[in-house]
Write a protein that holds these residues in place. Structure first.
Motif, PDB file in Angstrom:
ATOM      1  N   MET A 556       0.831  -1.207   0.000  1.00  0.00           N
ATOM      2  CA  MET A 556       0.000   0.000   0.000  1.00  0.00           C
ATOM      3  C   MET A 556       0.863   1.253   0.000  1.00  0.00           C
ATOM      4  N   PRO A 557       1.626   1.505  -1.062  1.00  0.00           N
ATOM      5  CA  PRO A 557       2.522   2.672  -1.078  1.00  0.00           C
ATOM      6  C   PRO A 557       1.785   3.998  -1.015  1.00  0.00           C
ATOM      7  N   GLU A 558       0.586   4.074  -1.568  1.00  0.00           N
ATOM      8  CA  GLU A 558      -0.158   5.342  -1.533  1.00  0.00           C
ATOM      9  C   GLU A 558      -0.580   5.686  -0.114  1.00  0.00           C
ATOM     10  N   LYS A 559      -1.017   4.677   0.640  1.00  0.00           N
ATOM     11  CA  LYS A 559      -1.380   4.905   2.041  1.00  0.00           C
ATOM     12  C   LYS A 559      -0.163   5.342   2.844  1.00  0.00           C
ATOM     13  N   LEU A 560       0.972   4.712   2.573  1.00  0.00           N
ATOM     14  CA  LEU A 560       2.204   5.099   3.254  1.00  0.00           C
ATOM     15  C   LEU A 560       2.548   6.547   2.947  1.00  0.00           C
ATOM     16  N   HIS A 561       2.454   6.936   1.688  1.00  0.00           N
ATOM     17  CA  HIS A 561       2.784   8.311   1.297  1.00  0.00           C
ATOM     18  C   HIS A 561       1.846   9.309   1.976  1.00  0.00           C
ATOM     19  N   GLU A 562       0.582   8.943   2.083  1.00  0.00           N
ATOM     20  CA  GLU A 562      -0.395   9.816   2.748  1.00  0.00           C
ATOM     21  C   GLU A 562       0.005  10.071   4.197  1.00  0.00           C
ATOM     22  N   LEU A 563       0.440   9.015   4.891  1.00  0.00           N
ATOM     23  CA  LEU A 563       0.811   9.160   6.298  1.00  0.00           C
ATOM     24  C   LEU A 563       2.166   9.847   6.457  1.00  0.00           C
ATOM     25  N   GLN A 564       3.074   9.612   5.536  1.00  0.00           N
ATOM     26  CA  GLN A 564       4.354  10.328   5.570  1.00  0.00           C
ATOM     27  C   GLN A 564       4.130  11.836   5.450  1.00  0.00           C
ATOM     28  N   ARG A 565       3.251  12.202   4.556  1.00  0.00           N
ATOM     29  CA  ARG A 565       2.937  13.617   4.378  1.00  0.00           C
ATOM     30  C   ARG A 565       2.273  14.174   5.632  1.00  0.00           C
ATOM     31  N   LEU A 566       1.402  13.394   6.262  1.00  0.00           N
ATOM     32  CA  LEU A 566       0.754  13.830   7.491  1.00  0.00           C
ATOM     33  C   LEU A 566       1.781  14.010   8.607  1.00  0.00           C
ATOM     34  N   TRP A 567       2.768  13.113   8.668  1.00  0.00           N
ATOM     35  CA  TRP A 567       3.822  13.276   9.689  1.00  0.00           C
ATOM     36  C   TRP A 567       4.531  14.605   9.491  1.00  0.00           C
ATOM     37  N   LEU A 568       4.855  14.933   8.263  1.00  0.00           N
ATOM     38  CA  LEU A 568       5.563  16.166   7.988  1.00  0.00           C
ATOM     39  C   LEU A 568       4.733  17.388   8.369  1.00  0.00           C
ATOM     40  N   ILE A 569       3.434  17.325   8.115  1.00  0.00           N
ATOM     41  CA  ILE A 569       2.541  18.430   8.487  1.00  0.00           C
ATOM     42  C   ILE A 569       2.528  18.605  10.009  1.00  0.00           C
ATOM     43  N   GLU A 570       2.373  17.498  10.724  1.00  0.00           N
ATOM     44  CA  GLU A 570       2.358  17.559  12.187  1.00  0.00           C
ATOM     45  C   GLU A 570       3.713  18.017  12.732  1.00  0.00           C
ATOM     46  N   ALA A 571       4.786  17.559  12.114  1.00  0.00           N
ATOM     47  CA  ALA A 571       6.123  17.947  12.564  1.00  0.00           C
ATOM     48  C   ALA A 571       6.332  19.445  12.424  1.00  0.00           C
ATOM     49  N   ALA A 572       5.874  19.998  11.315  1.00  0.00           N
ATOM     50  CA  ALA A 572       5.994  21.438  11.122  1.00  0.00           C
ATOM     51  C   ALA A 572       5.121  22.195  12.115  1.00  0.00           C
ATOM     52  N   LYS A 573       3.955  21.661  12.404  1.00  0.00           N
ATOM     53  CA  LYS A 573       3.020  22.323  13.313  1.00  0.00           C
ATOM     54  C   LYS A 573       3.565  22.393  14.739  1.00  0.00           C
ATOM     55  N   TYR A 574       4.271  21.347  15.173  1.00  0.00           N
ATOM     56  CA  TYR A 574       4.650  21.236  16.579  1.00  0.00           C
ATOM     57  C   TYR A 574       6.157  21.413  16.833  1.00  0.00           C
ATOM     58  N   ASN A 575       6.875  22.068  15.923  1.00  0.00           N
ATOM     59  CA  ASN A 575       8.284  22.415  16.147  1.00  0.00           C
ATOM     60  C   ASN A 575       9.237  21.224  16.164  1.00  0.00           C
ATOM     61  N   VAL A 576       8.912  20.161  15.452  1.00  0.00           N
ATOM     62  CA  VAL A 576       9.810  19.006  15.386  1.00  0.00           C
ATOM     63  C   VAL A 576      11.011  19.311  14.488  1.00  0.00           C
ATOM     64  N   LEU A 577      10.809  20.108  13.467  1.00  0.00           N
ATOM     65  CA  LEU A 577      11.875  20.415  12.513  1.00  0.00           C
ATOM     66  C   LEU A 577      12.754  21.551  13.040  1.00  0.00           C
ATOM     67  N   PRO A 578      14.051  21.552  12.734  1.00  0.00           N
ATOM     68  CA  PRO A 578      14.735  20.591  11.876  1.00  0.00           C
ATOM     69  C   PRO A 578      15.082  19.305  12.613  1.00  0.00           C
ATOM     70  N   LEU A 579      15.080  18.199  11.878  1.00  0.00           N
ATOM     71  CA  LEU A 579      15.521  16.937  12.441  1.00  0.00           C
ATOM     72  C   LEU A 579      17.001  17.029  12.800  1.00  0.00           C
ATOM     73  N   ASP A 580      17.374  16.422  13.905  1.00  0.00           N
ATOM     74  CA  ASP A 580      18.754  16.543  14.401  1.00  0.00           C
ATOM     75  C   ASP A 580      19.210  15.190  14.936  1.00  0.00           C
ATOM     76  N   ASP A 581      20.053  14.498  14.183  1.00  0.00           N
ATOM     77  CA  ASP A 581      20.511  13.179  14.623  1.00  0.00           C
ATOM     78  C   ASP A 581      21.931  13.214  15.200  1.00  0.00           C
ATOM     79  N   ARG A 582      22.420  14.418  15.522  1.00  0.00           N
ATOM     80  CA  ARG A 582      23.720  14.508  16.181  1.00  0.00           C
ATOM     81  C   ARG A 582      23.586  13.983  17.618  1.00  0.00           C
TER      82      ARG A 582
END
Length: 787
Positions: A556-582
């Motif tokens: 179900m790649p389309e469903k996955l893409h839909e949720l990936q996009r939703l994660w990005l929207i939520e991340a932008a909304k709640y100050n998750v970005l920028p990602l920092d793996d240091r």
């Protein structure tokens, strides 16, 4: 439940004073003199007492209340008279979960995207709570609740942990609690904790040899506090936040508690997962159709473990189980005290069994001293661990269990603490008990819930609105959804439909039963981080797949893409970005962009100063340094500590023994290197100096220590190895005494007080440029640089 009869406007806090409008007479004896009586502030009628119990580093499959092997009869009893929530979630790490719990906002919104020690200047990661997100305790206090916190507080920015604060982020500063007894930081020695009462450092009332344990002590304090509160203000409800250090490392517990589990884990972690899973199905805390997820390849199978080390691995788990059982017993004592006061039935009790999944930070074989693993070193052999098997859990150890046990404690889910992408890192059992407010008994609730839902639930139960303004600051809305709707309706549609997850760039999104996740890093493996766009995402249908066992991303790649996009929207909304793996870089405040208390290469301290965290003192690791002290020595000779940092599990100390100056460097409790002067410190006022010349060539190297009296060399010795990153998470720096465990066996805490007088101590980084002596002019220059 609260009836809506309260007429006080509570949306602006503090609640504005009401000015008397009416006749003001000249003489108070005038019969027309009338003023309304003074009414103490109280919450709306019917507002319950509130108790939140938050366990530490305990996975879904740890407590017997949720099928785990650790016997928790108190939790089981509360659940039998209340509710179990089987899809309750945390953030995958301690500081972020606690910030989310106490504000009702997502952890990045609250500025706590990681632990305080790794804060950066990015808005979601500062560790500084924004002023428009007032803590729950503050809201309750300003509405008339009595508030108290006991145990762990890991939400204070590291540059604000010194005795000078500021105390805005401390529980009794800006946290909204009127009383605090506990420790500041991620963990503490349960036998010798670095305690605070309010903001004042205090010593434990007893020693380990006298039977002291912190969980017992904090319980005693909580019971005494609530008894006094109800004796003096019986009409005033309380909010108690009870957060023991259990079951975070070090796993410290009296031997008799660990011995209850003797032989119960000899079958190993793989078999234990199967046994736990069977119990979970029997209890109904997972669906009957649920599948036990596979063990990751990076975690060794029990059958592949060297038989020589299996006894010590089994003992690690016995100690852990005893630690949880011991903590459950202390919670039981507090619950019994509430029952004796006849207030238990009107107390809304939350027991959250873990602020994240179980911890894999002990590594593949566990550790006798957790600081070794946290410093990235691998110096403990199986033989070393076996030699110390009897000491695990006791005062001589600072132990943590192997990652295999952590994975087993997260049964039936994948992964562990830090891995926010999978339920093993974020799904924790929760129990709600409130006989006067919940009709249901011994029932299970499976609605999706998150730790940010607790604060809105408590406010709704108390009939208190979310404030619009607190301390003149417009407030942002809480981001959680009250759970009250589900208390008496097992089939109520869930109201928390969407929730993002992120920790160390392990990310996930839940939306209406579906979850899309990607694991970016592994807690117990130091590895090169992949590019974020190279991370592999997985897709799970929670309506059919309770445990995230079947990845549907390819189907179900389309469903996955839909949720990936939703994660990005939520991340932008709640100050998750920028990602920092240091990881390592974020421990460096200059690279991370957070303030440091000490900005120079010299630091001047004075006699009597103490309980200074490592973040409050210049860093003396991986470099040359000197410690110079002006002391006044009595005729009979000096004894005791001049300056000590760290403790028995790693540290350094300049002190006097038998009248002579000595310097000890404790390498993780494995070796103590000592340099001793050849003669006693002369009586009167003199300078005692220790210079350490670092070998260089990388981290954790050795060097030469040299002692001086008034610039004259009196001793020299070799220090073969040094600690690269940190001595301890909780031990401190002290002038004139040792406040924690002793760096060297040459003294105990009670005999560590310096018998002379210490005028000042100066720490200088780098090679000697003072001719082994600090002149008054030089000391004045350092003092002036502090201004």
């Amino acid at each position: 439940m609260v009836e809506e009869t309260d007429k006080i406007q509570r949306s602006v806090l503090p609640i504005p004073d009401r000015t008397h409008v009416g006749l003001t007479t000249y003489d108070a004896k005038d019969p027309e003199t009338k003023f309304p009586p003074i009414k103490p502030l109280r919450p709306p009628d019917g507002a319950p007492n509130v108790l939140i119990v938050l366990m530490d580093d305990a996975g879904f499959g740890s407590s017997s209340a949720f099928g785990g092997p650790c016997q928790t009869p108190t939790f089981e009893k509360l659940a039998a008279n209340g509710l179990k929530y089987t899809r309750f979630h945390t953030t995958a790490l301690c500081s972020p979960t606690r910030a989310a719990l106490l504000t009702g906002r997502n952890h990045h919104s609250a500025g706590m995207g990681c632990i305080t020690e790794m804060a950066t200047s990015a808005p979601g990661y500062t560790s500084v709570l924004p002023k428009n997100k007032a803590p729950l305790a503050m809201t309750l206090k300003l509405n008339g609740y009595a508030t108290a916190q006991f145990g762990k507080c890991h939400e204070v920015p590291v540059w604000q942990t010194s005795p000078m604060g500021p105390f805005d982020s401390w529980p009794t500063g800006g946290g909204g609690f009127e009383y605090f007894y506990g420790f500041i930081g991620g963990e503490t020695n349960q036998y010798d904790p670095a305690l605070y009462e309010g903001t004042i450092p205090v010593d434990p009332p007893r020693t380990a040899e006298e039977g002291y344990h912190f969980t017992e002590d904090m319980t005693d304090k909580a019971i005494a506090w609530v008894r006094q509160q109800k004796a003096l203000m019986p009409d005033k409800p309380f909010f108690i936040y009870f957060a023991p250090g259990a079951t975070h490392a070090p796993h410290h517990v009296p031997k008799e508690w660990a011995d209850k589990y003797k032989g119960q884990f000899d079958q190993g972690w793989d078999k234990l997962r199967e046994e736990t899973f069977a119990r979970q199905k029997k209890l109904g805390v997972v669906r009957q159709t649920a599948e036990l997820t596979k063990r990751p390849k990076s975690i060794p199978a029990w059958d592949e473990v060297d038989p020589k080390i299996k006894p010590v691995l089994a003992r690690q788990m016995e100690v852990y189980a005893g630690f949880m059982g011991h903590a459950d017993h202390q919670v039981g004592r507090l619950i019994a005290a509430l029952k004796d006061l006849e207030v238990l039935d009107d107390t809304l009790v939350y027991v959250i069994v873990g602020d994240n999944g179980a911890s894999a930070e002990g590594g593949p074989q566990g550790t006798f001293n957790e600081s070794i693993h946290l410093n990235g070193l691998d110096v403990e052999t199986p033989e070393f661990l076996m030699q110390r098997i009897a000491q695990f859990g006791g005062p001589e150890a600072y132990n943590h269990y192997a990652v295999g046990w952590a994975h087993a404690m997260d049964t039936p889910y994948q992964w562990t603490k830090q891995v926010a992408s999978h339920w093993g890192g974020t799904r924790n059992g929760a129990i709600v008990h409130w006989p006067n407010g919940i009709k249901a008994r011994n029932e299970i609730r499976s609605q999706f819930c998150h730790v940010i839902d607790v604060a809105p639930t408590i406010l709704e139960a108390a009939g208190i609105p979310e404030p619009n303004i607190v301390n003149s600051i417009q407030q942002s809305p809480m981001e959680g959804a009250s759970m009250l709707y589900s208390f008496d309706d097992a089939k109520a549609p869930e109201r928390h439909e969407t929730q993002y997850f992120e920790m160390f760039c392990n990310r996930g999104i839940y939306h209406k039963g579906w979850s899309a996740v990607t694991r970016h890093s592994t807690p117990f493996i130091l590895e090169a981080m992949p590019a974020f766009d190279k991370d592999v995402w997985e897709l799970y249908d929670g309506s059919k797949d309770w445990t995230q066992a079947h990845d549907l991303s390819k189907e179900m790649p389309e469903k996955l893409h839909e949720l990936q996009r939703l994660w990005l929207i939520e991340a932008a909304k709640y100050n998750v970005l920028p990602l920092d793996d240091r990881r390592v870089e974020r421990f460096n405040p200059d690279m991370a962009g957070r303030p440091t208390l000490v900005k120079r290469t010299s630091q001047l301290l004075f006699g009597g100063m103490g309980r200074l965290s490592e973040n409050s003192v210049v860093v003396m690791k991986n470099k040359s340094f000197s410690i110079t002290a002006e002391v006044e020595t009595p005729e009979q000779g000096a004894e005791g500590v001049i300056l000590a940092q760290g403790g028995a599990f790693g540290g350094l100390s300049l002190y006097a023994k038998g009248g002579k100056a000595k310097f000890a460097y404790n390498f993780f409790g494995l070796q103590v290197f000592t340099v001793e002067a050849g003669q006693a410190i002369p009586a009167g006022k003199h300078q005692v100096r220790m210079e350490f010349a670092y070998d260089g060539g990388g981290l954790a190297q050795g060097g030469v220590g040299t002692l001086y009296y008034d610039g004259r060399k009196v001793g020299e010795g070799r220090i073969k190895r040094t600690v690269p990153m940190m001595f301890s998470c909780d031990e401190t720096t002290d002038v004139g005494r040792e406040s924690g465990t002793p760096v060297t066996p040459d003294y105990e805490r009670k005999t560590s007080v310096f018998t002379g007088k210490i005028h000042w101590v100066q720490i200088d980084l780098g090679k000697d440029d003072h001719d082994h002596f600090i002149s008054p002019e030089e000391r004045l220059r350092v003092a002036m640089a502090r201004q």
